[in-house]
Each structure stands twice: as structure tokens, then as C-alpha cells.
Design a protein around this motif. Structure first.
Motif, PDB file in Angstrom:
ATOM      1  N   GLU A 114       2.758  -2.243   6.859  1.00 18.64           N
ATOM      2  CA  GLU A 114       3.876  -2.260   5.913  1.00 18.64           C
ATOM      3  C   GLU A 114       3.728  -1.200   4.833  1.00 18.64           C
ATOM      4  N   ALA A 115       2.807  -0.278   5.026  1.00 19.35           N
ATOM      5  CA  ALA A 115       2.542   0.743   4.004  1.00 19.35           C
ATOM      6  C   ALA A 115       3.785   1.594   3.733  1.00 19.35           C
ATOM      7  N   GLU A 116       3.953   1.947   2.471  1.00 20.64           N
ATOM      8  CA  GLU A 116       5.034   2.848   2.047  1.00 20.64           C
ATOM      9  C   GLU A 116       4.493   4.281   2.064  1.00 20.64           C
ATOM     10  N   ILE A 117       5.113   5.147   2.870  1.00 18.93           N
ATOM     11  CA  ILE A 117       4.585   6.494   3.092  1.00 18.93           C
ATOM     12  C   ILE A 117       5.540   7.541   2.527  1.00 18.93           C
ATOM     13  N   MET A 145       0.845  -1.196   0.000  1.00 18.81           N
ATOM     14  CA  MET A 145       0.000   0.000   0.000  1.00 18.81           C
ATOM     15  C   MET A 145       0.882   1.247   0.000  1.00 18.81           C
ATOM     16  N   LYS A 146       0.618   2.150  -0.914  1.00 22.29           N
ATOM     17  CA  LYS A 146       1.382   3.395  -0.997  1.00 22.29           C
ATOM     18  C   LYS A 146       0.504   4.563  -0.536  1.00 22.29           C
ATOM     19  N   GLN A 192       0.260   7.232  -8.473  1.00 22.70           N
ATOM     20  CA  GLN A 192       0.910   5.973  -8.121  1.00 22.70           C
ATOM     21  C   GLN A 192       0.565   5.524  -6.703  1.00 22.70           C
ATOM     22  N   SER A 193      -0.226   6.338  -5.992  1.00 19.32           N
ATOM     23  CA  SER A 193      -0.569   6.046  -4.603  1.00 19.32           C
ATOM     24  C   SER A 193      -1.916   5.337  -4.504  1.00 19.32           C
ATOM     25  N   ASP A 194      -2.073   4.597  -3.420  1.00 17.82           N
ATOM     26  CA  ASP A 194      -3.366   3.976  -3.113  1.00 17.82           C
ATOM     27  C   ASP A 194      -4.225   4.921  -2.282  1.00 17.82           C
ATOM     28  N   LEU A 195      -3.554   5.801  -1.510  1.00 12.85           N
ATOM     29  CA  LEU A 195      -4.266   6.709  -0.614  1.00 12.85           C
ATOM     30  C   LEU A 195      -3.522   8.031  -0.548  1.00 12.85           C
ATOM     31  N   CYS A 196      -4.259   9.136  -0.683  1.00  7.64           N
ATOM     32  CA  CYS A 196      -3.693  10.478  -0.512  1.00  7.64           C
ATOM     33  C   CYS A 196      -4.376  11.148   0.681  1.00  7.64           C
ATOM     34  N   ILE A 197      -3.571  11.575   1.643  1.00  3.39           N
ATOM     35  CA  ILE A 197      -4.089  12.298   2.801  1.00  3.39           C
ATOM     36  C   ILE A 197      -3.743  13.768   2.617  1.00  3.39           C
ATOM     37  N   TRP A 198      -4.753  14.592   2.399  1.00  2.00           N
ATOM     38  CA  TRP A 198      -4.566  16.032   2.261  1.00  2.00           C
ATOM     39  C   TRP A 198      -4.625  16.636   3.654  1.00  2.00           C
ATOM     40  N   CYS A 222      -6.465   6.927  -6.939  1.00  5.53           N
ATOM     41  CA  CYS A 222      -6.337   6.625  -5.514  1.00  5.53           C
ATOM     42  C   CYS A 222      -7.513   7.179  -4.723  1.00  5.53           C
ATOM     43  N   ARG A 223      -7.581   6.764  -3.458  1.00  8.89           N
ATOM     44  CA  ARG A 223      -8.582   7.314  -2.544  1.00  8.89           C
ATOM     45  C   ARG A 223      -8.022   8.581  -1.894  1.00  8.89           C
TER      46      ARG A 223
END
Length: 243
Positions: free
Chosen positions: A35-38, A1-2, A80-86, A131-132
Motif C-alpha cells: 500500500e506504499a505511496e510512491i 509508507m511513503k 516527508q518520505s520514509d524511503l528514498c531510492i536514488w 528517511c532511509r
């Protein structure tokens, strides 16, 4: 998960908003998504110029922006990310300028076509990328429904009506560590943010009831107003003397 954190605070890593989004990540990393890549992008360290409304990115050279700056790299990272946190603070009942500028540079990555999505939203395909998206905001004004409405409306108009939006409306309380009563309130909020992150990692969602709890005032509104005004009174008096 990115996961990509888009930090839109001028205070960068020192901001209260970044602290809150960090708690969300802490909870997420305690879940099955540990194990997410941040990757973090500090927008106020990036060169993102305003859109020129050239529209060559739609018609002459589809997908290619005429402006050569950091926007392309940012959006490629998002895609390229699975999740974006703004993560950004409330500014004048809205969104900080750097974040707005990035929003406006989204044209090359969306289509000129018009579609209607599952929510009935009429828009251009591609706004959300692949992504979400999650919004984490903070501000020193209570009553989220009044003061954060414009920012949340724009964010959901961009990325979908079901996008989780966490708005901490009394975030200045995190600056006061000497009061045990306030520390208890802010500690409870921290734990709830971590729980939200844990549930996000386990289920892929932040339950609506958790979002509602996080968007409630940390302390009663009238109490918060009095607390803030008492703290501000010396500065207000000093200003009056200068006038």
C-alpha cells in the motif's frame, strides 16, 4: 509508507537504471508494504542550480536558501518520505552532474555543527533527513569494486556507511534480447532485484548477501569484455577510418 524515487538519469524513464529500481519497487509492492505511496522525481526535468556557497542558509537565515528553484521542493519531499531510492547511472566512474548539483544544494537542510555518528563518521547533522536511503546504479563496466567505488563512497559518506548500494556493472546485457543465454542471465538478475524489494518491504532491510549477489558480474568478466568488444568492433573500425 511513503517512497520517493529520485531518478537521476538523463534518459529518465527509459533508462536501464530506472528499470532496475522499478524491479525493486515491484518486489516491495508484492510484500506487506504493497500500500506504499510512491512518488517519482525526474531530476533532469527539474531546475536545480549550483550552490553559490553563500552560507546565509547557515548563519543569516538558517534553513533558507537564497536560490529560488526546485531544490527546496525536492528536499521537502524527501523529508516527508520514509524511503528514498536514488536511481542513476555510472558517469565517468562517478555520479551524473544533476545528482551532484542536488547533493551540493543540501546545505540549508543540515546544521553547521559537527557530530560523530554511530559509525564513527564525522559530519554535519541532518544529511540523511528523516528517511532511509537506497542507491541503485547501473553501468557497462564489470568489477563493481573498481569502477563504482567513487560513487558508492560519496553516497555512503552522505547518507551513512550502512546504506544499501546496488550496482549493476554489466547492465548493457539488458539491451540484448535475441540471445537465450543472455536472457536467462538477465532474467535471473531481475528476479533477484524483485526479491531484494520484497525483503525490503517485509523486513525494512536488504540483506548484505543479496546486495553482494546483485553487485556481482552477471556473466564472467572476460566473457563480458569479449562480448562487448565484438559488438563494438564495427563502430571502432568506422571511427578509425574517419581518423
Amino acid at each position: 509508507m511513503k517512497i520517493t524515487i529520485l531518478n537521476g538519469s538523463p534518459r529518465k524513464g527509459k533508462s536501464i537504471t530506472r528499470m532496475l529500481s522499478g524491479l525493486l519497487l515491484d518486489g516491495l509492492q508484492e510484500s506487506s508494504a504493497k500500500e506504499a505511496e510512491i512518488q517519482e522525481i525526474a531530476l533532469y526535468e527539474k531546475n536545480v542550480e549550483p550552490c553559490k556557497a553563500d552560507f546565509s542558509c547557515w548563519f543569516r537565515k538558517p534553513g533558507v536558501c537564497i536560490i529560488k528553484d526546485d531544490a527546496k521542493e525536492i528536499y521537502e519531499t524527501m523529508q516527508q518520505s520514509d524511503l528514498c531510492i536514488w536511481s542513476f547511472p555510472l558517469y565517468c566512474f562517478g555520479i551524473p552532474a544533476k545528482v551532484v548539483t542536488l547533493f551540493e544544494r543540501i546545505l540549508p537542510w543540515i546544521s553547521p555543527e559537527i557530530t560523530r555518528d554511530a559509525d564513527g563518521r564525522i559530519s554535519h547533522p541532518g544529511l540523511g533527513g528523516g528517511c532511509r536511503h537506497i542507491l541503485v546504479m547501473s553501468g557497462a563496466l564489470p568489477n563493481v569494486d573498481d569502477n563504482f567505488t567513487a560513487a558508492v563512497l560519496r553516497f555512503r559518506r552522505m547518507f551513512g556507511n550502512s546504506v544499501p548500494c546496488i550496482c549493476c556493472g554489466e547492465s548493457s546485457l539488458f539491451l540484448y534480447h535475441k540471445s537465450e543465454a543472455i536472457t536467462k542471465l538477465t532474467d535471473d538478475y531481475r528476479q533477484l532485484m524483485q526479491k531484494a524489494g520484497h525483503l525490503l518491504g517485509e523486513t525494512g532491510q536488504i540483506p548484505e548477501e543479496i546486495q553482494k549477489e546483485l553487485n556481482k558480474p552477471i556473466m564472467p568478466v572476460e566473457e563480458y569484455i569479449k562480448f562487448t568488444n565484438d559488438r563494438c568492433r564495427p563502430f571502432v573500425e568506422r571511427r578509425k577510418k574517419r581518423e
